[in-house]
Design a protein around this motif. Sequence first.
Motif, PDB file in Angstrom:
ATOM      1  N   SER A   1      38.583  37.693  32.329  1.00 48.04           N
ATOM      2  CA  SER A   1      37.501  36.728  32.177  1.00 48.04           C
ATOM      3  C   SER A   1      37.904  35.259  32.324  1.00 48.04           C
ATOM      4  N   TYR A   2      37.780  34.778  33.533  1.00 48.65           N
ATOM      5  CA  TYR A   2      38.078  33.382  33.862  1.00 48.65           C
ATOM      6  C   TYR A   2      37.196  32.981  35.037  1.00 48.65           C
ATOM      7  N   LYS A   3      37.140  31.692  35.303  1.00 44.12           N
ATOM      8  CA  LYS A   3      36.544  31.263  36.573  1.00 44.12           C
ATOM      9  C   LYS A   3      37.244  30.023  37.081  1.00 44.12           C
ATOM     10  N   SER A   4      37.161  29.808  38.385  1.00 44.76           N
ATOM     11  CA  SER A   4      37.769  28.624  38.993  1.00 44.76           C
ATOM     12  C   SER A   4      36.695  27.543  39.104  1.00 44.76           C
ATOM     13  N   ASP A   5      37.057  26.312  38.717  1.00 43.73           N
ATOM     14  CA  ASP A   5      36.109  25.189  38.813  1.00 43.73           C
ATOM     15  C   ASP A   5      35.689  24.934  40.258  1.00 43.73           C
ATOM     16  N   THR A   6      36.663  25.021  41.162  1.00 39.00           N
ATOM     17  CA  THR A   6      36.392  24.763  42.577  1.00 39.00           C
ATOM     18  C   THR A   6      36.456  26.102  43.305  1.00 39.00           C
ATOM     19  N   LYS A   7      35.482  26.336  44.180  1.00 40.21           N
ATOM     20  CA  LYS A   7      35.443  27.641  44.829  1.00 40.21           C
ATOM     21  C   LYS A   7      35.545  27.554  46.352  1.00 40.21           C
ATOM     22  N   TYR A   8      35.285  26.392  46.908  1.00 36.29           N
ATOM     23  CA  TYR A   8      35.378  26.242  48.356  1.00 36.29           C
ATOM     24  C   TYR A   8      35.509  24.771  48.707  1.00 36.29           C
ATOM     25  N   GLY A   9      35.892  24.541  49.948  1.00 38.32           N
ATOM     26  CA  GLY A   9      36.046  23.170  50.435  1.00 38.32           C
ATOM     27  C   GLY A   9      35.937  23.204  51.950  1.00 38.32           C
ATOM     28  N   PRO A  10      36.306  22.117  52.631  1.00 37.83           N
ATOM     29  CA  PRO A  10      36.096  22.039  54.081  1.00 37.83           C
ATOM     30  C   PRO A  10      36.880  23.082  54.871  1.00 37.83           C
ATOM     31  N   ASN A  11      38.014  23.559  54.330  1.00 37.00           N
ATOM     32  CA  ASN A  11      38.804  24.521  55.107  1.00 37.00           C
ATOM     33  C   ASN A  11      39.304  25.706  54.279  1.00 37.00           C
ATOM     34  N   PHE A  12      38.670  25.929  53.126  1.00 28.95           N
ATOM     35  CA  PHE A  12      39.099  27.087  52.319  1.00 28.95           C
ATOM     36  C   PHE A  12      37.920  27.653  51.533  1.00 28.95           C
ATOM     37  N   ALA A  13      38.034  28.908  51.146  1.00 31.68           N
ATOM     38  CA  ALA A  13      37.019  29.556  50.311  1.00 31.68           C
ATOM     39  C   ALA A  13      37.704  30.610  49.458  1.00 31.68           C
ATOM     40  N   LEU A  14      37.264  30.725  48.217  1.00 26.81           N
ATOM     41  CA  LEU A  14      37.804  31.737  47.301  1.00 26.81           C
ATOM     42  C   LEU A  14      36.752  32.838  47.171  1.00 26.81           C
ATOM     43  N   VAL A  15      37.150  34.094  47.317  1.00 28.12           N
ATOM     44  CA  VAL A  15      36.178  35.190  47.189  1.00 28.12           C
ATOM     45  C   VAL A  15      36.663  36.227  46.178  1.00 28.12           C
ATOM     46  N   GLY A  16      35.691  36.953  45.584  1.00 30.45           N
ATOM     47  CA  GLY A  16      36.009  38.043  44.665  1.00 30.45           C
ATOM     48  C   GLY A  16      36.726  37.564  43.413  1.00 30.45           C
ATOM     49  N   ASP A  17      37.615  38.415  42.893  1.00 32.34           N
ATOM     50  CA  ASP A  17      38.309  38.083  41.643  1.00 32.34           C
ATOM     51  C   ASP A  17      39.167  36.831  41.786  1.00 32.34           C
ATOM     52  N   ALA A  18      39.441  36.394  43.002  1.00 32.30           N
ATOM     53  CA  ALA A  18      40.268  35.192  43.179  1.00 32.30           C
ATOM     54  C   ALA A  18      39.560  33.951  42.656  1.00 32.30           C
ATOM     55  N   HIS A  19      38.206  33.985  42.502  1.00 26.30           N
ATOM     56  CA  HIS A  19      37.575  32.801  41.891  1.00 26.30           C
ATOM     57  C   HIS A  19      36.966  33.080  40.526  1.00 26.30           C
ATOM     58  N   THR A  20      36.458  34.299  40.293  1.00 26.28           N
ATOM     59  CA  THR A  20      35.860  34.581  38.980  1.00 26.28           C
ATOM     60  C   THR A  20      36.112  36.045  38.630  1.00 26.28           C
ATOM     61  N   PHE A  21      36.448  36.274  37.380  1.00 27.44           N
ATOM     62  CA  PHE A  21      36.498  37.663  36.908  1.00 27.44           C
ATOM     63  C   PHE A  21      35.812  37.709  35.566  1.00 27.44           C
ATOM     64  N   ILE A  22      34.820  38.620  35.447  1.00 27.55           N
ATOM     65  CA  ILE A  22      34.184  38.774  34.148  1.00 27.55           C
ATOM     66  C   ILE A  22      34.275  40.230  33.746  1.00 27.55           C
ATOM     67  N   ASP A  23      34.409  40.415  32.451  1.00 30.23           N
ATOM     68  CA  ASP A  23      34.497  41.739  31.848  1.00 30.23           C
ATOM     69  C   ASP A  23      33.763  42.818  32.685  1.00 30.23           C
ATOM     70  N   PRO A  24      34.432  43.907  33.018  1.00 27.49           N
ATOM     71  CA  PRO A  24      33.815  44.870  33.957  1.00 27.49           C
ATOM     72  C   PRO A  24      32.871  45.898  33.331  1.00 27.49           C
ATOM     73  N   ILE A  25      32.302  45.589  32.171  1.00 29.85           N
ATOM     74  CA  ILE A  25      31.484  46.564  31.454  1.00 29.85           C
ATOM     75  C   ILE A  25      30.378  47.168  32.312  1.00 29.85           C
ATOM     76  N   PHE A  26      29.761  46.392  33.196  1.00 25.05           N
ATOM     77  CA  PHE A  26      28.653  46.946  33.984  1.00 25.05           C
ATOM     78  C   PHE A  26      29.102  47.427  35.364  1.00 25.05           C
ATOM     79  N   ALA A  27      30.422  47.609  35.564  1.00 26.07           N
ATOM     80  CA  ALA A  27      30.948  48.093  36.841  1.00 26.07           C
ATOM     81  C   ALA A  27      30.450  47.231  37.997  1.00 26.07           C
ATOM     82  N   SER A  28      30.411  45.934  37.750  1.00 30.52           N
ATOM     83  CA  SER A  28      29.817  45.038  38.736  1.00 30.52           C
ATOM     84  C   SER A  28      30.852  44.372  39.648  1.00 30.52           C
ATOM     85  N   GLY A  29      32.161  44.473  39.302  1.00 30.93           N
ATOM     86  CA  GLY A  29      33.188  43.672  39.969  1.00 30.93           C
ATOM     87  C   GLY A  29      33.258  43.860  41.476  1.00 30.93           C
TER      88      GLY A  29
END
Length: 465
Positions: free
Chosen positions: A292-320
């Motif tokens: 359970s964390y998140k990244s403040d910045t998720k994208y910019g002019p030449n980069f993008a963060l996807v999936g668990d690399a930017h946010t992970f939340i408790d997998p209780i609902f099998a949503s990951g």
Amino acid sequence: MPLPTDADVLVIGGGPSGSTVSTLLAQRGHRVTVFERERFPRDHVGESLLPYCYGIFEELGVLEAMKERMVRKPGVRFIDVDGRHHTTWCFGHVIKDESHLSFHVRRDRFDDMLLRNAEAHGVEVHEETRVRSVDLDGPEGTVSVVVAGPDGEERTVTGSYVIDASGRDTFIAARMGWKKAHDELDRVATSAHWEGVEFNGGLDEGLLQIVYLGGEKKGWIWVIPIGADRVSIGVVVNNSYFKERRAELRASRSEDTTLDYYLAELRTSPFVDAVIRSGRMVQGPVVNGNYSYKSDTKYGPNFALVGDAHTFIDPIFASGIYLSMNSARLVAYALDEALTSGDGKPALDAAYEQIAGAYRTVEKAIRLFYNPTAINFAQAGSAGELIHERHKNAMASMHYLLAGDFFRRHEEYSRVIDLLADPKLFARYKTFVVDRPELATASTCGMDRAQVFSEMLLQEAAARG
Ligand SMILES: Cc1cc2nc3c(=O)[nH]c(=O)nc-3n(C[C@H](O)[C@H](O)[C@H](O)COP(=O)(O)OP(=O)(O)OC[C@H]3O[C@@H](n4cnc5c(N)ncnc54)[C@H](O)[C@@H]3O)c2cc1C
């Protein structure tokens, strides 16, 4: 294959997010290279998927392979730890096409299938190749990564974009200091695969089973049928409880504190205890923290963060996996526009707004799950007609939410969650429903074994005897 010197898009990590974004970009004619530190197939936690993944599988071209090789999942059953209440949520109640039947997967097979599919679409994949550093400030807005191949040789590779799909390693966010923990959702999972277990209580009809642990543990147990003779069982608890229990076991001279802790927790649930009584552990137990964390910045002019690399939340609902693959899909569409028109900002802004809304909704539902004064997912169904009549729309919305419909209608779901979290509603509902055992009826999604386990899975189990 020799390491390249450049590509349009460089992708860090070949899990579900990396495979999705790279396949969709390659399908649109872009040159994409994936760097994956491991050699696939490799194990990974996270084995139960949501129906809303269906459309992505179709688009990637793997839907038929999924049907042949993976277990079908008609819904999820939430069970109280004492086994007194349980509620079965069937996706078929609200989804009327074939996609109501989702999947459970063995991640070694699933992730390998997706990565091989990316290759088949023209993605250049380098396994056993670790990204060591990234430079986002190259000449004319370019990016570069330094990678180390299987023989340790290092090379700098340049591109127009880098996509971080490195999962809970959070390669870019960790290096840039963007990662922020959700301390109050700090959990630890301990899980293993079992064979020879009792396929009872809905496992034989493909249900994901979630057992509430409650109290100071703030946790739950998952039981997932991932083969016709194999289940994955994991225990999730509060980090502080986990540390205390392990310390107590060390003090009492346990020879394997992880194993002893794991088995003791499983035995607190009569349902799980009955499942494992005749079984044997064939893999694990492994411990997964970094929750359970998140990244403040998720994208910019030449980069993008996807999936668990930017946010992970408790997998209780099998949503990951759905959150990860669908964000990767939205980012692929946006980057296609960027690479084609030269201006990706509006498309990326729109994609990440939708992604943020989806994660916010799931996080709110997770807090509802851990709220001791709100309606409990195991007890909701015990309400039978009462809850369905009085809160029909709310219950239908929760079915949609559990199926994965959180990218489109976040505002509506947010209101439903507020309703279910209202302590006054909960108190009334507890008196009329939860405290009346006669309402705790068994329910089922009505699947038989042949619909849940494919021919291939049944043969595999038979061969193992
Ligand atoms: C305990 C637990 C239970 C879960 N249960 C579920 C569930 O039931 N259902 C569900 O949908 N989700 C579940 N999840 C979440 C799910 O596992 C993740 O959301 C999903 O794996 C994210 O996919 P990804 O591609 O973003 O990351 P990953 O699958 O982690 O893939 C990242 C890849 O990047 C590679 N990598 C990392 N660093 C580098 C580097 N420097 N260079 C090169 N390669 C690198 C890694 O080797 C890895 O293969 C669970 C998670 C946990 C922790």
